[in-house]
Design a protein around this motif. Structure first.
Motif, short mmCIF file in Angstrom:
data_model
loop_
_atom_site.label_atom_id
_atom_site.label_comp_id
_atom_site.label_asym_id
_atom_site.label_seq_id
_atom_site.Cartn_x
_atom_site.Cartn_y
_atom_site.Cartn_z
N ILE A 63 0.86 -1.19 0.00
CA ILE A 63 0.00 0.00 0.00
C ILE A 63 0.90 1.24 0.00
N THR A 64 1.14 1.79 -1.17
CA THR A 64 2.01 2.95 -1.33
C THR A 64 1.21 4.12 -1.88
N ILE A 65 1.77 5.33 -1.77
CA ILE A 65 1.06 6.54 -2.14
C ILE A 65 0.69 6.57 -3.62
N ASP A 66 1.48 5.92 -4.47
CA ASP A 66 1.19 5.94 -5.90
C ASP A 66 -0.02 5.10 -6.26
N ARG A 67 -0.49 4.26 -5.35
CA ARG A 67 -1.67 3.43 -5.60
C ARG A 67 -2.96 4.14 -5.17
N LEU A 68 -2.84 5.29 -4.51
CA LEU A 68 -3.99 5.95 -3.90
C LEU A 68 -4.35 7.24 -4.59
N GLU A 69 -5.58 7.66 -4.42
CA GLU A 69 -6.03 8.96 -4.93
C GLU A 69 -7.13 9.51 -4.04
N LEU A 70 -7.25 10.83 -4.03
CA LEU A 70 -8.26 11.53 -3.25
C LEU A 70 -9.39 11.94 -4.18
N VAL A 71 -10.63 11.56 -3.84
CA VAL A 71 -11.78 11.91 -4.67
C VAL A 71 -12.88 12.44 -3.76
N SER A 72 -13.77 13.23 -4.36
CA SER A 72 -14.93 13.72 -3.60
C SER A 72 -15.95 12.60 -3.45
N LEU A 73 -16.84 12.76 -2.50
CA LEU A 73 -17.89 11.76 -2.29
C LEU A 73 -18.80 11.66 -3.52
N ALA A 74 -19.04 12.80 -4.15
CA ALA A 74 -19.89 12.80 -5.35
C ALA A 74 -19.23 12.03 -6.48
N GLU A 75 -17.91 12.24 -6.67
CA GLU A 75 -17.19 11.53 -7.71
C GLU A 75 -17.15 10.04 -7.43
N ASN A 76 -16.97 9.68 -6.18
CA ASN A 76 -16.93 8.27 -5.82
C ASN A 76 -18.29 7.61 -6.09
N MET A 77 -19.37 8.36 -5.85
CA MET A 77 -20.70 7.83 -6.14
C MET A 77 -20.89 7.63 -7.63
N ARG A 78 -20.43 8.61 -8.43
CA ARG A 78 -20.58 8.49 -9.88
C ARG A 78 -19.80 7.30 -10.43
N ARG A 79 -18.66 7.02 -9.84
CA ARG A 79 -17.85 5.90 -10.32
C ARG A 79 -18.49 4.55 -10.01
N ASN A 80 -19.21 4.49 -8.90
CA ASN A 80 -19.72 3.20 -8.44
C ASN A 80 -21.22 3.02 -8.66
N THR A 81 -21.87 3.99 -9.28
CA THR A 81 -23.30 3.84 -9.49
C THR A 81 -23.60 2.70 -10.44
N VAL A 82 -24.73 2.06 -10.21
CA VAL A 82 -25.14 0.93 -11.03
C VAL A 82 -25.45 1.36 -12.46
N HIS A 83 -25.71 2.65 -12.64
CA HIS A 83 -26.06 3.12 -13.98
C HIS A 83 -24.87 3.14 -14.93
N ASN A 84 -23.68 2.92 -14.42
CA ASN A 84 -22.51 2.82 -15.30
C ASN A 84 -22.44 1.46 -15.98
N LEU A 85 -23.20 0.51 -15.47
CA LEU A 85 -23.19 -0.83 -16.05
C LEU A 85 -24.08 -0.88 -17.29
N PRO A 86 -23.91 -1.90 -18.12
CA PRO A 86 -24.83 -2.08 -19.25
C PRO A 86 -26.27 -2.17 -18.75
#
Length: 281
Positions: A231-254
């Motif tokens: 677990i190193t810093i190059d593997r991590l990133e800071l995102v907003s809660l809204a962005e994290n929701m957009r990335r994981n929403t079910v609507h991104n799936l087919p």
């Protein structure tokens, strides 16, 4: 499922039913007293020519009696004279704005134990001065039965002696958050769950400081690991809660797959609801 057998009424049952009916008791009270259902009581009462006035209409004379006598007399006596259940008399008095008087509440007729320890019913159950308790001399400091003393927590025992204790620095995978956690404190004032922190968040804070409000630290796509050394810093990133929701929403799936996910969620909810209902039953 077989139907329940009808109650077989005996001569004694009929006698009890007539006595309770003449005493002014309602169907609910009689059903509980005779361990029967209301429907059975109604049926047998009709066969015996007994009528229950479930919708009693209060006359002006009855209202006058209630206003004059309810505050200072036991409700059971009034109900008996009026031929009504006690509950109906209380309900009518409440509707008329009637309450028991202070004099009645302080009297023995109220059936209330008075304050000040002067009521004989109160003092009858008290331990008298000089009374020796039944367990006198049996309960001593440090007393225990069998092997109880071997397993009891000792006064002042440190948390480190607990069988479930793990030292600071211990790591585990949180099955719910699915991240590696590390124990950071033994402070007893902190809730046990809060004594553990995500390792990847600690790594990010070690380089950039505290996580800003409204943001979270996550692994970059395909970089997640449960090995602390990886677990190193190059593997991590800071995102907003809204962005994290957009990335994981079910609507991104087919569309078809998103529908399957939604149906699965609905199915799981129904299963849990039925399991809960079955457990309550």
């Amino acid at each position: 499922m077989s139907r329940k057998q009808a109650r077989i009424w005996t001569a004694l049952d009929d006698q009890v039913l007539r006595a309770l009916h003449s005493g002014g008791h309602g169907v609910s009270y009689i059903a509980k007293f005779m361990v029967s259902c209301k429907k059975s009581i109604h049926r047998r009462a009709r066969e015996l020519g007994l009528a229950f006035d479930e919708t009693h209409r209060w006359t002006p004379a009855e209202n006058a009696i209630l206003r004059a006598r309810y505050p200072d007399e036991p409700t059971a006596d009034l109900a008996r004279e009026l031929g009504l259940p006690v509950g109906k008399v209380h309900a009518r008095a409440k509707k008329l704005g009637l309450y028991k008087s202070d004099v009645f509440r302080a009297s023995d007729k109220a059936g209330r134990i008075q304050r000040g320890r002067t009521d004989p019913r109160f003092s009858a159950g008290q331990f008298k001065k000089g009374h020796a308790p039944a367990n006198k001399g049996l309960r001593r400091p440090g007393w225990s039965v069998g092997r109880m003393a071997e397993t009891q927590f000792k006064k002042g025992r440190p948390a480190s002696e607990s069988r479930n204790y793990v030292p600071i620095g211990t790591e585990k995978v949180d099955p719910k958050r699915r991240v590696l956690m590390r124990k950071v404190t033994d402070d007893p004032s902190i809730f046990p769950v809060k004594r553990w922190r995500p390792v990847h968040v600690m790594v990010w804070e070690g380089v950039h400081g505290a996580v800003p409000f409204g943001h979270i630290v996550i692994f970059k796509p395909g970089q997640k690991t449960y090995v602390a050394a990886e677990i190193t810093i190059d593997r991590l990133e800071l995102v907003s809660l809204a962005e994290n929701m957009r990335r994981n929403t079910v609507h991104n799936l087919p569309k078809d797959l998103a529908r399957v996910v939604q149906l699965r969620g609905a199915l799981v909810r129904q299963i849990r609801r039925r399991e809960k209902q079955h457990g309550n039953d």
